[in-house]
Motif scaffolding. Structure first.
Motif, PDB file in Angstrom:
ATOM      1  N   PHE A 136      18.559 -13.806  -6.157  1.00 19.65           N
ATOM      2  CA  PHE A 136      19.576 -12.777  -6.376  1.00 19.65           C
ATOM      3  C   PHE A 136      20.222 -13.083  -7.718  1.00 19.65           C
ATOM      4  N   SER A 137      20.447 -12.088  -8.562  1.00 20.21           N
ATOM      5  CA  SER A 137      20.941 -12.404  -9.900  1.00 20.21           C
ATOM      6  C   SER A 137      21.621 -11.212 -10.553  1.00 20.21           C
TER       7      SER A 137
ATOM      8  N   CYS B  60      25.923  -9.589  -5.972  1.00 20.73           N
ATOM      9  CA  CYS B  60      26.181  -9.905  -4.569  1.00 20.73           C
ATOM     10  C   CYS B  60      24.907  -9.661  -3.768  1.00 20.73           C
ATOM     11  N   ALA B  61      24.699 -10.448  -2.716  1.00 20.85           N
ATOM     12  CA  ALA B  61      23.585 -10.210  -1.796  1.00 20.85           C
ATOM     13  C   ALA B  61      24.082 -10.449  -0.375  1.00 20.85           C
ATOM     14  N   LYS B  62      23.735  -9.533   0.519  1.00 19.91           N
ATOM     15  CA  LYS B  62      24.178  -9.588   1.915  1.00 19.91           C
ATOM     16  C   LYS B  62      23.030  -9.180   2.830  1.00 19.91           C
ATOM     17  N   PHE B  90      19.956  -0.711  -0.788  1.00 20.42           N
ATOM     18  CA  PHE B  90      19.706  -1.025   0.620  1.00 20.42           C
ATOM     19  C   PHE B  90      18.196  -1.124   0.835  1.00 20.42           C
ATOM     20  N   ARG B  91      17.760  -2.233   1.418  1.00 23.48           N
ATOM     21  CA  ARG B  91      16.351  -2.385   1.758  1.00 23.48           C
ATOM     22  C   ARG B  91      16.231  -2.654   3.249  1.00 23.48           C
ATOM     23  N   PHE B 136      21.472  -5.570  -1.940  1.00 29.42           N
ATOM     24  CA  PHE B 136      21.561  -6.212  -3.249  1.00 29.42           C
ATOM     25  C   PHE B 136      22.504  -5.343  -4.079  1.00 29.42           C
ATOM     26  N   SER B 137      23.433  -5.949  -4.828  1.00 23.59           N
ATOM     27  CA  SER B 137      24.414  -5.115  -5.521  1.00 23.59           C
ATOM     28  C   SER B 137      25.055  -5.837  -6.691  1.00 23.59           C
TER      29      SER B 137
END
Lengths: 163, 163
Positions: A136-137, B60-62, B90-91, B136-137
């Motif tokens: 993630f980046s 950010c990753a969630k 969104f995946r 992912f954002s």
């Protein structure tokens, strides 16, 4: 440089490893897996397989797949376009990876992660089972990466088929 | 408001669903899964379970986990700190989710993804099997989210134990 056969084989390996990690890919994604030998022609030792989910001008998410013992050579992500350069978080999903950041050894097992500051030298190597690592980046510009080994060419080149 | 028992149950559900999707969590991460009922007290219908991997000031990753039919109500991510607001991808990993973005219906099955522009109204609802969705954002500031329903309170509140 790698051959088309090497590229196909490495793409197949990466897709299989991602599937074994529970990651569902479309056929288009599996066919678009990047195989990087860094211009050294020793893919199984020094190389990386990369699936890019998304790379906007603000953030990026990828999966990295490594063969057992495969190594991604030392590099850094320099500042660009007024940003401090790519900051990235590696999260180990399967196998194991040993990450070296500015000389510090950071071993990662599944469920463990580490954030690499921008413009900081780092390299990493998979353990005996290979590795699947989520990255993630901030925005990714691989073409700007600066490698310590001057022989390295980041953009993969695939030998054309003999005709 | 939700009870501690509801919170624990939803955390357990989310951890189990993430595990079934092949995602390895540390114990600390499983215990830190956020359970949001948006202040409406109808968690199973309107709510969301959230695991945050990383949230820097750049990205950010969630993972988002939804119960079958569970809905995250309409909201947008407004500009802040000189940025255009959170842009997010969104995946879908497991199950299915129906995403609505500015009035358009975007159904997502495993392996499918969609990027929502910043400051754009959206809501989503899981299908009959629930859903696991990677997000992912750019940097995330949930406290700034603007919901269409004025009754919504974004920050989860958990009822204290009777003593």
């Amino acid at each position: 440089m790698i051959t088309e056969a090497e590229q196909r084989e490495a793409q197949g390996y990466a897709a299989e490893r991602l599937g074994a990690a529970g990651i569902v890919l479309t056929d288009e994604e599996a066919a678009a897996i990047e195989v990087a030998d860094f211009g050294l022609g020793r893919l199984r030792e020094i190389g990386l397989q990369i699936l890019v989910y998304v790379n906007t001008d603000r953030y990026c998410a990828k999966e990295l797949v490594l063969y057992p013992g495969q190594l991604c050579p030392e590099h850094r992500h320099p500042p660009f376009d007024g940003t401090p350069g790519k900051e990235e978080t590696f999260r180990c999903r399967r196998g194991s990876v040993e990450l070296w950041v500015a000389g510090d050894r950071i071993p990662l097992e599944p469920g463990e992660q580490f954030t690499i500051p921008s413009d900081t030298l780092h390299w990493f190597q998979a353990g005996d089972e290979g590795a699947v690592v989520s990255e993630f980046s901030s925005a990714s510009r691989d073409d700007l990466d600066i490698f310590t080994d001057p022989r390295i060419v980041r953009a993969p080149r695939v030998a054309e088929n003999p005709t």
